[in-house]
Scaffold this motif. Structure first.
Motif, PDB file in Angstrom:
ATOM      1  N   GLN A 172       0.842  -1.180   0.000  1.00  0.00           N
ATOM      2  CA  GLN A 172       0.000   0.000   0.000  1.00  0.00           C
ATOM      3  C   GLN A 172       0.887   1.243   0.000  1.00  0.00           C
ATOM      4  OE1 GLN A 172      -3.250  -0.375  -0.104  1.00  0.00           O
ATOM      5  NE2 GLN A 172      -4.030   1.697   0.161  1.00  0.00           N
ATOM      6  N   VAL A 173       0.552   2.168  -0.918  1.00  0.00           N
ATOM      7  CA  VAL A 173       1.300   3.419  -1.016  1.00  0.00           C
ATOM      8  C   VAL A 173       0.344   4.578  -0.767  1.00  0.00           C
ATOM      9  CG1 VAL A 173       2.570   4.933  -2.593  1.00  0.00           C
ATOM     10  CG2 VAL A 173       3.006   2.465  -2.596  1.00  0.00           C
ATOM     11  N   GLN A 174       0.762   5.501   0.057  1.00  0.00           N
ATOM     12  CA  GLN A 174      -0.047   6.686   0.340  1.00  0.00           C
ATOM     13  C   GLN A 174       0.586   7.891  -0.364  1.00  0.00           C
ATOM     14  OE1 GLN A 174       1.132   4.721   3.182  1.00  0.00           O
ATOM     15  NE2 GLN A 174      -0.665   3.480   2.692  1.00  0.00           N
ATOM     16  N   LEU A 175      -0.278   8.721  -0.933  1.00  0.00           N
ATOM     17  CA  LEU A 175       0.171   9.902  -1.657  1.00  0.00           C
ATOM     18  C   LEU A 175      -0.491  11.140  -1.055  1.00  0.00           C
ATOM     19  CD1 LEU A 175      -0.255   8.503  -5.278  1.00  0.00           C
ATOM     20  CD2 LEU A 175       1.860   8.618  -3.957  1.00  0.00           C
ATOM     21  N   VAL A 176       0.304  12.133  -0.756  1.00  0.00           N
ATOM     22  CA  VAL A 176      -0.212  13.376  -0.194  1.00  0.00           C
ATOM     23  C   VAL A 176       0.222  14.533  -1.088  1.00  0.00           C
ATOM     24  CG1 VAL A 176      -0.204  14.929   1.780  1.00  0.00           C
ATOM     25  CG2 VAL A 176      -0.128  12.446   2.140  1.00  0.00           C
ATOM     26  N   GLU A 177      -0.773  15.244  -1.615  1.00  0.00           N
ATOM     27  CA  GLU A 177      -0.512  16.353  -2.535  1.00  0.00           C
ATOM     28  C   GLU A 177      -0.569  17.687  -1.803  1.00  0.00           C
ATOM     29  OE1 GLU A 177      -3.323  13.859  -5.540  1.00  0.00           O
ATOM     30  OE2 GLU A 177      -3.820  14.822  -3.652  1.00  0.00           O
ATOM     31  N   SER A 178       0.094  18.662  -2.386  1.00  0.00           N
ATOM     32  CA  SER A 178       0.019  20.029  -1.871  1.00  0.00           C
ATOM     33  C   SER A 178       0.302  20.994  -3.011  1.00  0.00           C
ATOM     34  CB  SER A 178       1.030  20.251  -0.738  1.00  0.00           C
ATOM     35  OG  SER A 178       2.348  20.035  -1.194  1.00  0.00           O
ATOM     36  N   GLY A 179      -0.144  22.244  -2.833  1.00  0.00           N
ATOM     37  CA  GLY A 179       0.224  23.290  -3.781  1.00  0.00           C
ATOM     38  C   GLY A 179      -0.872  23.795  -4.681  1.00  0.00           C
ATOM     39  N   GLY A 180      -2.063  23.266  -4.607  1.00  0.00           N
ATOM     40  CA  GLY A 180      -3.132  23.764  -5.455  1.00  0.00           C
ATOM     41  C   GLY A 180      -3.598  25.135  -4.998  1.00  0.00           C
ATOM     42  N   GLY A 181      -4.508  25.721  -5.783  1.00  0.00           N
ATOM     43  CA  GLY A 181      -5.044  27.017  -5.403  1.00  0.00           C
ATOM     44  C   GLY A 181      -5.627  27.765  -6.576  1.00  0.00           C
ATOM     45  N   LEU A 182      -5.883  29.050  -6.326  1.00  0.00           N
ATOM     46  CA  LEU A 182      -6.458  29.946  -7.339  1.00  0.00           C
ATOM     47  C   LEU A 182      -5.355  30.849  -7.874  1.00  0.00           C
ATOM     48  CD1 LEU A 182      -8.865  31.307  -8.803  1.00  0.00           C
ATOM     49  CD2 LEU A 182      -9.147  32.724  -6.752  1.00  0.00           C
ATOM     50  N   VAL A 183      -5.267  30.955  -9.198  1.00  0.00           N
ATOM     51  CA  VAL A 183      -4.221  31.763  -9.811  1.00  0.00           C
ATOM     52  C   VAL A 183      -4.763  32.398 -11.086  1.00  0.00           C
ATOM     53  CG1 VAL A 183      -3.280  29.834 -11.144  1.00  0.00           C
ATOM     54  CG2 VAL A 183      -1.788  31.745 -10.509  1.00  0.00           C
ATOM     55  N   ALA A 193       5.154  10.467  -1.486  1.00  0.00           N
ATOM     56  CA  ALA A 193       4.718   9.079  -1.393  1.00  0.00           C
ATOM     57  C   ALA A 193       5.340   8.420  -0.175  1.00  0.00           C
ATOM     58  CB  ALA A 193       5.116   8.316  -2.650  1.00  0.00           C
ATOM     59  N   SER A 194       4.547   7.552   0.444  1.00  0.00           N
ATOM     60  CA  SER A 194       5.052   6.798   1.586  1.00  0.00           C
ATOM     61  C   SER A 194       4.438   5.407   1.567  1.00  0.00           C
ATOM     62  CB  SER A 194       4.717   7.516   2.898  1.00  0.00           C
ATOM     63  OG  SER A 194       3.325   7.632   3.058  1.00  0.00           O
ATOM     64  N   GLY A 195       5.049   4.504   2.312  1.00  0.00           N
ATOM     65  CA  GLY A 195       4.540   3.142   2.366  1.00  0.00           C
ATOM     66  C   GLY A 195       5.464   2.172   1.654  1.00  0.00           C
ATOM     67  N   ASN A 196       4.877   1.159   1.040  1.00  0.00           N
ATOM     68  CA  ASN A 196       5.626   0.092   0.390  1.00  0.00           C
ATOM     69  C   ASN A 196       5.956   0.504  -1.049  1.00  0.00           C
ATOM     70  OD1 ASN A 196       6.825  -2.355  -0.097  1.00  0.00           O
ATOM     71  ND2 ASN A 196       4.913  -3.397  -0.588  1.00  0.00           N
ATOM     72  N   ILE A 197       7.035   1.254  -1.197  1.00  0.00           N
ATOM     73  CA  ILE A 197       7.401   1.830  -2.482  1.00  0.00           C
ATOM     74  C   ILE A 197       8.439   0.967  -3.176  1.00  0.00           C
ATOM     75  CG2 ILE A 197       8.442   3.824  -3.624  1.00  0.00           C
ATOM     76  CD1 ILE A 197       7.309   5.500  -1.281  1.00  0.00           C
ATOM     77  N   PHE A 198       8.142   0.574  -4.422  1.00  0.00           N
ATOM     78  CA  PHE A 198       9.078  -0.199  -5.212  1.00  0.00           C
ATOM     79  C   PHE A 198      10.047   0.745  -5.917  1.00  0.00           C
ATOM     80  CE2 PHE A 198       7.453  -4.467  -4.899  1.00  0.00           C
ATOM     81  CZ  PHE A 198       6.135  -4.293  -4.517  1.00  0.00           C
ATOM     82  N   ASP A 248      12.256  13.439  -6.944  1.00  0.00           N
ATOM     83  CA  ASP A 248      13.382  13.164  -6.064  1.00  0.00           C
ATOM     84  C   ASP A 248      13.156  11.752  -5.546  1.00  0.00           C
ATOM     85  OD1 ASP A 248      15.181  12.880  -3.970  1.00  0.00           O
ATOM     86  OD2 ASP A 248      15.054  14.978  -3.398  1.00  0.00           O
ATOM     87  N   SER A 249      13.812  10.792  -6.170  1.00  0.00           N
ATOM     88  CA  SER A 249      13.568   9.399  -5.814  1.00  0.00           C
ATOM     89  C   SER A 249      14.018   9.085  -4.396  1.00  0.00           C
ATOM     90  CB  SER A 249      14.264   8.481  -6.823  1.00  0.00           C
ATOM     91  OG  SER A 249      13.677   8.610  -8.104  1.00  0.00           O
ATOM     92  N   ALA A 250      15.025   9.775  -3.914  1.00  0.00           N
ATOM     93  CA  ALA A 250      15.498   9.538  -2.551  1.00  0.00           C
ATOM     94  C   ALA A 250      14.440   9.923  -1.526  1.00  0.00           C
ATOM     95  CB  ALA A 250      16.784  10.303  -2.296  1.00  0.00           C
ATOM     96  N   LYS A 251      13.655  10.956  -1.850  1.00  0.00           N
ATOM     97  CA  LYS A 251      12.619  11.436  -0.934  1.00  0.00           C
ATOM     98  C   LYS A 251      11.228  10.951  -1.336  1.00  0.00           C
ATOM     99  CE  LYS A 251      15.113  15.652   0.292  1.00  0.00           C
ATOM    100  NZ  LYS A 251      15.069  17.140   0.342  1.00  0.00           N
ATOM    101  N   ASN A 252      11.141  10.239  -2.472  1.00  0.00           N
ATOM    102  CA  ASN A 252       9.853   9.751  -2.972  1.00  0.00           C
ATOM    103  C   ASN A 252       8.858  10.886  -3.175  1.00  0.00           C
ATOM    104  OD1 ASN A 252      10.581   6.952  -2.990  1.00  0.00           O
ATOM    105  ND2 ASN A 252      10.360   6.956  -0.771  1.00  0.00           N
ATOM    106  N   THR A 253       9.328  11.933  -3.816  1.00  0.00           N
ATOM    107  CA  THR A 253       8.457  13.063  -4.109  1.00  0.00           C
ATOM    108  C   THR A 253       8.447  13.342  -5.610  1.00  0.00           C
ATOM    109  OG1 THR A 253      10.245  14.650  -3.763  1.00  0.00           O
ATOM    110  CG2 THR A 253       8.850  14.142  -1.868  1.00  0.00           C
ATOM    111  N   VAL A 254       7.359  13.895  -6.082  1.00  0.00           N
ATOM    112  CA  VAL A 254       7.239  14.310  -7.469  1.00  0.00           C
ATOM    113  C   VAL A 254       6.637  15.707  -7.484  1.00  0.00           C
ATOM    114  CG1 VAL A 254       4.967  13.236  -7.783  1.00  0.00           C
ATOM    115  CG2 VAL A 254       6.419  13.672  -9.773  1.00  0.00           C
ATOM    116  N   THR A 255       7.142  16.532  -8.381  1.00  0.00           N
ATOM    117  CA  THR A 255       6.728  17.926  -8.455  1.00  0.00           C
ATOM    118  C   THR A 255       6.281  18.261  -9.875  1.00  0.00           C
ATOM    119  OG1 THR A 255       8.290  18.560  -6.714  1.00  0.00           O
ATOM    120  CG2 THR A 255       7.495  20.315  -8.140  1.00  0.00           C
ATOM    121  N   LEU A 256       5.229  19.058  -9.962  1.00  0.00           N
ATOM    122  CA  LEU A 256       4.748  19.524 -11.263  1.00  0.00           C
ATOM    123  C   LEU A 256       4.810  21.049 -11.254  1.00  0.00           C
ATOM    124  CD1 LEU A 256       3.491  18.614 -13.986  1.00  0.00           C
ATOM    125  CD2 LEU A 256       1.252  19.110 -12.969  1.00  0.00           C
TER     126      LEU A 256
END
Length: 115
Positions: A1-12, A24-29, A72-80
Motif C-alpha cells: 500500500q502506497v499513500q500519496l499526499v498532494e500540496s500546492g493547489g489554489g487559485l491563480v 509518497a510513503s509506504g511500500n514503495i518499489f 526526487d527518488s530519494a525522498k519519494n516526491t514528485v513535483t509539477l
C-alpha cells in the motif's frame, strides 16, 4: 500500500505559475512511475505528465512546453511546475503512483485558473 499526499493547489490568474508537490510513503518499489492526472467538471480524468524512476517523462500535448515534471527518488516526491497557466487548466489534479501493475492515487488538489 502506497499513500500519496498532494500540496500546492489554489487559485491563480491566467499566465501565472503554480507548483504541485506529492509525497509518497509506504511500500514503495524502486521501479515505478509517478505522475499527475487531472479531471475537470464533466470530463474524464486525463494524464497530465508522468516520470519513471529512471527519469523518462511523458506529457499531454496540451501542457508540453508549459509544465515540467520532476522527482526526487530519494525522498519519494514528485513535483509539477506549471507555467503560463490557462483557464482550461482548471481541474482537480491527482498524484498517481504505479508499480507492480498496481495504482495508488492521492486525494486530489484543486487548481483554478481565472481569466
Amino acid at each position: 500500500q502506497v499513500q500519496l499526499v498532494e500540496s500546492g493547489g489554489g487559485l491563480v490568474q491566467a499566465g501565472r505559475s503554480l507548483t504541485l508537490s506529492c509525497a509518497a510513503s509506504g511500500n514503495i518499489f524502486s521501479l515505478n512511475i509517478m505522475g499527475w492526472y487531472r479531471q475537470a467538471p464533466g470530463k474524464q480524468r486525463e494524464l497530465v505528465a508522468a516520470i519513471t524512476s529512471g527519469g523518462s517523462t511523458n506529457y499531454a500535448d496540451s501542457v508540453k512546453g508549459r509544465f515540467t515534471i520532476s522527482r526526487d527518488s530519494a525522498k519519494n516526491t514528485v513535483t509539477l511546475q506549471m507555467n503560463t497557466l490557462k483557464p482550461e487548466d482548471t481541474a482537480v489534479y491527482y498524484c498517481h503512483y504505479r508499480a507492480q501493475w498496481r495504482d495508488s492515487w492521492g486525494q486530489g488538489t484543486q487548481v483554478t485558473v481565472s481569466s
